[in-house]
Design a protein around this motif. Structure first.
Motif, PDB file in Angstrom:
ATOM      1  N   ASP A 282      16.210  12.731 -42.141  1.00  0.00           N
ATOM      2  CA  ASP A 282      16.327  13.977 -41.439  1.00  0.00           C
ATOM      3  C   ASP A 282      17.652  13.951 -40.686  1.00  0.00           C
ATOM      4  OD1 ASP A 282      15.879  15.643 -38.929  1.00  0.00           O
ATOM      5  OD2 ASP A 282      14.122  16.131 -40.138  1.00  0.00           O
ATOM      6  N   PRO A 283      18.423  15.056 -40.690  1.00  0.00           N
ATOM      7  CA  PRO A 283      19.710  15.004 -39.986  1.00  0.00           C
ATOM      8  C   PRO A 283      19.535  14.631 -38.507  1.00  0.00           C
ATOM      9  CG  PRO A 283      19.344  17.175 -40.962  1.00  0.00           C
ATOM     10  CD  PRO A 283      18.206  16.327 -41.364  1.00  0.00           C
ATOM     11  N   ALA A 284      18.521  15.196 -37.871  1.00  0.00           N
ATOM     12  CA  ALA A 284      18.333  14.925 -36.440  1.00  0.00           C
ATOM     13  C   ALA A 284      18.077  13.439 -36.212  1.00  0.00           C
ATOM     14  CB  ALA A 284      17.178  15.744 -35.899  1.00  0.00           C
ATOM     15  N   LEU A 285      17.227  12.860 -37.063  1.00  0.00           N
ATOM     16  CA  LEU A 285      16.922  11.435 -36.918  1.00  0.00           C
ATOM     17  C   LEU A 285      18.141  10.575 -37.232  1.00  0.00           C
ATOM     18  CD1 LEU A 285      13.403  10.750 -38.383  1.00  0.00           C
ATOM     19  CD2 LEU A 285      14.245  10.234 -36.114  1.00  0.00           C
ATOM     20  N   ALA A 286      18.885  11.002 -38.266  1.00  0.00           N
ATOM     21  CA  ALA A 286      20.048  10.207 -38.649  1.00  0.00           C
ATOM     22  C   ALA A 286      21.075  10.211 -37.521  1.00  0.00           C
ATOM     23  CB  ALA A 286      20.669  10.761 -39.924  1.00  0.00           C
ATOM     24  N   ILE A 287      21.201  11.331 -36.819  1.00  0.00           N
ATOM     25  CA  ILE A 287      22.199  11.434 -35.765  1.00  0.00           C
ATOM     26  C   ILE A 287      21.707  10.781 -34.483  1.00  0.00           C
ATOM     27  CG2 ILE A 287      23.438  13.034 -34.281  1.00  0.00           C
ATOM     28  CD1 ILE A 287      23.207  15.016 -36.715  1.00  0.00           C
ATOM     29  N   LEU A 288      20.483  11.100 -34.083  1.00  0.00           N
ATOM     30  CA  LEU A 288      20.004  10.654 -32.780  1.00  0.00           C
ATOM     31  C   LEU A 288      19.369   9.276 -32.834  1.00  0.00           C
ATOM     32  CD1 LEU A 288      18.375  14.039 -31.840  1.00  0.00           C
ATOM     33  CD2 LEU A 288      20.433  13.116 -30.830  1.00  0.00           C
ATOM     34  N   GLY A 289      19.012   8.828 -34.033  1.00  0.00           N
ATOM     35  CA  GLY A 289      18.383   7.523 -34.150  1.00  0.00           C
ATOM     36  C   GLY A 289      17.016   7.530 -33.512  1.00  0.00           C
ATOM     37  N   ILE A 290      16.639   6.379 -33.010  1.00  0.00           N
ATOM     38  CA  ILE A 290      15.285   6.218 -32.524  1.00  0.00           C
ATOM     39  C   ILE A 290      15.018   7.070 -31.289  1.00  0.00           C
ATOM     40  CG2 ILE A 290      15.806   4.256 -31.068  1.00  0.00           C
ATOM     41  CD1 ILE A 290      13.245   3.025 -31.889  1.00  0.00           C
ATOM     42  N   SER A 291      16.077   7.423 -30.554  1.00  0.00           N
ATOM     43  CA  SER A 291      15.845   8.149 -29.311  1.00  0.00           C
ATOM     44  C   SER A 291      15.619   9.642 -29.536  1.00  0.00           C
ATOM     45  CB  SER A 291      16.997   7.917 -28.346  1.00  0.00           C
ATOM     46  OG  SER A 291      18.206   8.251 -28.964  1.00  0.00           O
ATOM     47  N   ALA A 292      15.534  10.077 -30.793  1.00  0.00           N
ATOM     48  CA  ALA A 292      15.273  11.487 -31.069  1.00  0.00           C
ATOM     49  C   ALA A 292      13.884  11.858 -30.564  1.00  0.00           C
ATOM     50  CB  ALA A 292      15.359  11.741 -32.564  1.00  0.00           C
ATOM     51  N   THR A 293      13.820  12.856 -29.707  1.00  0.00           N
ATOM     52  CA  THR A 293      12.510  13.321 -29.282  1.00  0.00           C
ATOM     53  C   THR A 293      12.080  14.426 -30.236  1.00  0.00           C
ATOM     54  OG1 THR A 293      13.396  15.059 -27.908  1.00  0.00           O
ATOM     55  CG2 THR A 293      13.161  12.908 -26.885  1.00  0.00           C
ATOM     56  N   PRO A 294      10.773  14.664 -30.350  1.00  0.00           N
ATOM     57  CA  PRO A 294      10.322  15.735 -31.237  1.00  0.00           C
ATOM     58  C   PRO A 294      11.011  17.060 -30.910  1.00  0.00           C
ATOM     59  CG  PRO A 294       8.457  14.467 -30.421  1.00  0.00           C
ATOM     60  CD  PRO A 294       9.670  13.934 -29.724  1.00  0.00           C
ATOM     61  N   ASP A 295      11.280  17.306 -29.622  1.00  0.00           N
ATOM     62  CA  ASP A 295      11.981  18.520 -29.204  1.00  0.00           C
ATOM     63  C   ASP A 295      13.368  18.615 -29.820  1.00  0.00           C
ATOM     64  OD1 ASP A 295       9.942  19.399 -27.746  1.00  0.00           O
ATOM     65  OD2 ASP A 295      10.917  19.231 -25.764  1.00  0.00           O
ATOM     66  N   ASP A 296      14.103  17.491 -29.751  1.00  0.00           N
ATOM     67  CA  ASP A 296      15.461  17.462 -30.293  1.00  0.00           C
ATOM     68  C   ASP A 296      15.437  17.767 -31.775  1.00  0.00           C
ATOM     69  OD1 ASP A 296      16.453  16.717 -27.866  1.00  0.00           O
ATOM     70  OD2 ASP A 296      16.428  14.569 -28.309  1.00  0.00           O
ATOM     71  N   ILE A 297      14.486  17.145 -32.475  1.00  0.00           N
ATOM     72  CA  ILE A 297      14.409  17.307 -33.919  1.00  0.00           C
ATOM     73  C   ILE A 297      14.150  18.771 -34.256  1.00  0.00           C
ATOM     74  CG2 ILE A 297      13.087  16.670 -35.970  1.00  0.00           C
ATOM     75  CD1 ILE A 297      12.594  13.948 -34.631  1.00  0.00           C
ATOM     76  N   GLU A 298      13.201  19.358 -33.517  1.00  0.00           N
ATOM     77  CA  GLU A 298      12.854  20.764 -33.728  1.00  0.00           C
ATOM     78  C   GLU A 298      14.068  21.650 -33.463  1.00  0.00           C
ATOM     79  OE1 GLU A 298      10.761  23.104 -35.417  1.00  0.00           O
ATOM     80  OE2 GLU A 298      10.080  21.020 -35.259  1.00  0.00           O
ATOM     81  N   TYR A 299      14.784  21.324 -32.378  1.00  0.00           N
ATOM     82  CA  TYR A 299      15.939  22.120 -31.968  1.00  0.00           C
ATOM     83  C   TYR A 299      17.005  22.118 -33.064  1.00  0.00           C
ATOM     84  CZ  TYR A 299      20.097  23.410 -29.303  1.00  0.00           C
ATOM     85  OH  TYR A 299      21.249  24.008 -28.879  1.00  0.00           O
ATOM     86  N   ILE A 300      17.296  20.927 -33.586  1.00  0.00           N
ATOM     87  CA  ILE A 300      18.332  20.831 -34.618  1.00  0.00           C
ATOM     88  C   ILE A 300      17.891  21.532 -35.891  1.00  0.00           C
ATOM     89  CG2 ILE A 300      19.451  19.171 -36.174  1.00  0.00           C
ATOM     90  CD1 ILE A 300      20.187  17.569 -33.833  1.00  0.00           C
ATOM     91  N   ARG A 301      16.615  21.415 -36.235  1.00  0.00           N
ATOM     92  CA  ARG A 301      16.105  22.092 -37.438  1.00  0.00           C
ATOM     93  C   ARG A 301      16.291  23.593 -37.323  1.00  0.00           C
ATOM     94  NH1 ARG A 301      11.046  18.591 -38.412  1.00  0.00           N
ATOM     95  NH2 ARG A 301      12.031  16.905 -39.541  1.00  0.00           N
ATOM     96  N   GLU A 302      15.929  24.114 -36.157  1.00  0.00           N
ATOM     97  CA  GLU A 302      16.045  25.558 -35.966  1.00  0.00           C
ATOM     98  C   GLU A 302      17.497  25.998 -35.985  1.00  0.00           C
ATOM     99  OE1 GLU A 302      14.092  27.364 -32.539  1.00  0.00           O
ATOM    100  OE2 GLU A 302      12.328  26.193 -33.101  1.00  0.00           O
ATOM    101  N   LEU A 303      18.321  25.212 -35.268  1.00  0.00           N
ATOM    102  CA  LEU A 303      19.730  25.557 -35.126  1.00  0.00           C
ATOM    103  C   LEU A 303      20.405  25.715 -36.483  1.00  0.00           C
ATOM    104  CD1 LEU A 303      21.728  25.916 -32.787  1.00  0.00           C
ATOM    105  CD2 LEU A 303      22.378  23.538 -33.105  1.00  0.00           C
TER     106      LEU A 303
END
Lengths: 314, 506
Positions: A33-54
């Motif tokens: 997932d791009p969000a996971l690849a960028i943020l690594g382990i510290s990706a919160t579900p919120d961040d992932i959702e935010y990047i997906r929507e964006l």
């Protein structure tokens, strides 16, 4: 001829459509997932959702594709998920790097391989031929990045003749630019040359046994004329095909060489983008490659007509 | 013999250099090599931790010192009247690089920006309820609920950017041209050349700092090329040296090393899925721990610092006398029998690619666990895929890494990893109500010594339950020319030195 060129250009449309579909869906099939690849382990579900929507990744893939094609047709390439920069801006800074490297390495490759191939064929089985054979075998089998590191060590560290790494645009500072590009271009050129040299040799040997060469010699032409005008010109047809493919490959940049010499080119960008799952960037680069390959193939087809007047397109 | 001499010589050299380096000198240019210059230089638009380059132009309200105590930075002092109220008294006369004044208004604006949709530190600061201006140089922040590591958050993550500069350039412009109050002023960024330049801030609020005239950061992605650049003096500071290259660099001489982990709470570990067979049984987890010989593992992998629990010994949240499970294969076998696994079982160890140390770890763990009849099958995945599978509860045993949760507070390694309500609980699916209560209590008290007692208790319970194997942490190094001084990694969350403390011998 003009009709032929237009026809070939029209063929671009289905090719690009096919390629765009393949690369669009393939990169999404890769797990991650791009969000996971960028943020690594510290990706919160919120961040992932935010990047997906964006980046519209929450929509169905098919819809995403339609939206993307519409935008690309208007030359709006979108933004990189990773760096948040306009992709067109990224390309403007990256493409010159890969192009300058590609042209210089093709130049180096051809100026080594053509003479070496011809000599090798003409003086077949001589000491020189064997020597060239050894070098080309080595050139084909040595990995480019390794050769690059050795060259940096020898010509950058032990005998500091060339800068170690980095890029200077040839158009803004010719000597500095050339100095910075020489080692990477030489590394790349050497492995390309080995292959082209072998092709030249094989082609020349074939042609030199033809009857018209005997005729040419029999009518008293100078050996140099026989070799360059009669023999070499006829080997150019298969060579053009190989050189065309090689040019397409190097224009796309060589990721490993670009990493070793810290050149911000297309190849490194593509590899980095695949790792960060930067879908929009990967799609555009793959598309760009496709266009380049198709155009280069077209160019070499047209070149055939000049090299061999017997070839006529209608 | 040779092995013991080298550290002694190094130690002697270190002492000697400390002695010599008593008085810092001004001037000079620091040329730093780095794998990657971050795509965005805006600290509020931060994807993950970023690099040194992100902190050069900025300050925070408060800062840690080397003893992990809070020190004044842009705030001269602060007060915590109750456990949800924080009052900061700001330093007067500080100016941003663009000449505008740093005051309470700017602080409020910064926190609001960090809480906005644009910000990527948003979730961290979500605990803030209101930001109130008391006067031009006093700010009162109220939290939604007690959150003791708030000061840590302010020290590690709340970098103060210039409101006027953001308004002038827009967010996207600011990402390429950072403006803060920090010791160095942004000069140029050339992506094609891979070069980022900062110059000394002549009007820096901290008297007689910084020492350096200029910092040049060069992007050199290849580790080997960066090594050559360091050897030839093309750069004099390498952010990340491969441990396999260290011997080569030692031969060159005139190179100093410092662990990149610094004071951080970074740990590497193997994690169990505590809710699934077979590791839902505490005895099995303990048996694995007894079967693994930490010291042999560390020696086999090399450049591995031992840790004995979820926190490194440098953290105040860790009890120096905590109970430790030493290598004991007999006990391990006994526990396996007690758990009903005398014939052992097979399990998949999920690990990730592109890291030779992690490959070695998986191999030696496989060997060691075979001794107690656990047949380990190694599955190598890409990092993103591994995290995803863990989040989806699709694992039994995995190799993991934790960067301290972006904080130097013990909370980042304890509550974030082990509280059953934490959003990172998926890492081991650990559940213990007693631990939950202790960790929650520790969040509500602001007094450090009180919190320490709670953390020590929680740590003991967690070590007893053994939801993970804390074998050690992999060390990478910063390597720099011996004429560079003042490199003491601390900021943020322990990784980077203070740019205004670095100086170069002429």
């Amino acid at each position: 001829m003009a009709r032929y060129i237009v026809g070939r250009c029209l063929q671009l449309v289905p090719t690009l459509l096919g390629i765009s579909i393949i690369c669009f869906f393939l990169i999404r099939l890769v797990p991650g997932d791009p969000a996971l690849a960028i943020l690594g382990i510290s990706a919160t579900p919120d961040d992932i959702e935010y990047i997906r929507e964006l980046y519209g990744l929450d929509k169905p893939v098919f819809i995403q594709y339609i939206i993307w094609v519409k935008k690309v047709l208007c030359l709006d390439f979108g933004k990189s998920i990773y760096s948040n920069e306009d992709i067109s801006g990224i390309l403007i800074s990256r493409v010159p790097v890969s192009f300058q490297l590609a042209l210089l390495s093709m130049f180096i490759s051809l100026s080594i391989s053509m003479p070496a191939g011809i000599i090798s064929a003409v003086k077949r089985n001589s000491f020189l031929d064997r020597l060239i054979c050894i070098f080309t075998t080595a050139g084909i089998s040595i990995p480019g990045f390794w050769l690059g590191i050795i060259l940096i060590y020898v010509f950058g560290v032990v005998f500091p003749v060339f800068p170690l790494y980095g890029f200077v645009n040839i158009f803004s500072d010719f000597t500095e630019g050339l100095k910075h590009l020489f080692l990477p271009a030489f590394t790349l050129g050497l492995s390309l040359a080995s292959f082209t040299c072998r092709m030249t040799r094989a082609g020349m040997i074939g042609v030199l046994n033809e009857n018209y060469i005997i005729t040419a010699r029999a009518k008293g032409l100078k050996e140099a004329t026989v070799i360059t005008k009669h023999a070499f010109r006829n080997t150019l047809i298969p060579l053009t095909t190989v050189i065309g493919i090689q040019t397409g490959t190097v224009l796309g940049g060589s990721a490993l060489i670009e990493v070793v010499f810290a050149l911000p080119g297309l190849g490194r960008l593509l590899v980095d983008s695949i790792f960060t799952r930067d879908y929009p960037v990967v799609q555009i680069i793959v598309l760009l490659y496709a266009i380049m390959f198709v155009l280069i193939n077209l160019l070499s087809d047209i070149l055939y007509t000049f090299l061999d007047p017997r070839i006529v397109y209608s | 013999m040779k092995k013991t001499i080298t550290p002694i010589i190094l130690l002697a050299l270190l002492l000697f250099s400390c002695f010599v380096s008593a008085s810092p000198q001004y001037g000079g240019i620091l040329k730093m090599g780095t794998r990657l210059i971050q795509p965005s230089l805006d600290p509020h638009h931060d994807m993950g931790f970023g690099g040194f380059e992100k902190y050069v132009a900025f300050n925070t309200l408060i800062q840690y010192d080397q003893n992990l105590e809070f020190q004044a930075e842009l705030a001269e002092s602060w007060e915590i009247p109750d456990n949800i109220t924080y009052i900061f008294y700001l330093r007067k006369g500080v100016r941003f690089h663009d000449g505008t004044e740093f005051n309470a208004e700017a602080v409020k604006w910064n926190f609001e920006r960090m809480l906005s949709d644009y910000s990527q530190v948003r979730t961290l600061f979500d605990v803030i309820d209101t930001i109130e201006l008391i006067d031009d140089y006093t700010v009162k922040i109220k939290l939604k609920h007690p959150y003791a590591p708030f000061l840590d958050l302010v020290a590690s993550n709340a970098l103060m950017v210039s409101p006027a500069a953001v308004e002038k350039m827009g967010n996207e412009g600011f990402q390429k041209h950072p403006v803060g109050t920090g010791p160095f002023v942004f000069e140029t960024l050339d992506r094609q050349k891979g070069e980022l330049v900062f110059v000394k801030n002549e009007n820096y609020w901290r008297e007689s700092r910084p020492y350096l005239d200029k910092i040049i950061i060069r992007e050199i992605p290849d580790d080997q090329t960066r090594l050559f650049a360091l050897q030839t003096g093309d750069i004099d500071y390498d952010n990340n040296v491969l441990t396999s290259n260290m011997d080569e660099l030692r031969k060159t001489g005139n190179i100093k090393f410092v662990s990149i982990l610094g004071k951080s709470n970074t740990i590497d570990f193997l994690t169990f899925n505590c809710q699934e067979e077979p590791f839902n049984n505490k005895k099995v987890r303990q048996a694995v721990s007894y079967a693994l010989d930490q010291e042999t593992i560390a020696q086999f992998i090399g450049h591995t610092e031992l840790i004995y629990g979820p926190l490194p010994d440098t953290s105040w949240g860790s009890n120096p006398d905590k109970p430790v499970r030493k290598y004991d294969p007999e006990k391990a076998r006994k526990l396996m029998i007690e758990a009903g696994y005398e014939n052992g079982f097979s399990v998949k160890l999920k690990t990730w690619s592109n890291d030779p140390k992690r490959d070695d770890l998986a191999l030696i763990v496989k060997e060691m666990l075979a001794e107690i009849n656990i047949n380990v099958e190694i599955e190598v995945l890409e990092t993103g895929t591994l995290f995803q599978q863990l989040m989806q509860n699709d694992f039994a045993f995995a190799s993991m890494h934790w960067g301290g949760g972006g904080s130097l507070d013990p909370n980042g390694n304890l509550q974030l990893l082990f509280d059953s309500r934490s959003m990172y609980n998926w890492i081991s699916n650990y559940r213990n109500i007693e631990v939950d209560t202790l960790l929650q209590q520790a969040l509500e008290i602001t007094d450090r010594s009180e919190r320490q007692k709670l953390y020590w208790k929680a740590e003991e319970l967690i070590i007893e339950d053994q939801p993970m194997i804390w074998f050690g942490r992999f060390v990478d190094y910063i390597a720099y020319s011996s004429k560079v001084h003042g490199v003491e990694p601390l900021k943020p969350a322990g990784y980077f030195p203070f740019p205004d403390e670095i100086w170069i011998e002429n």
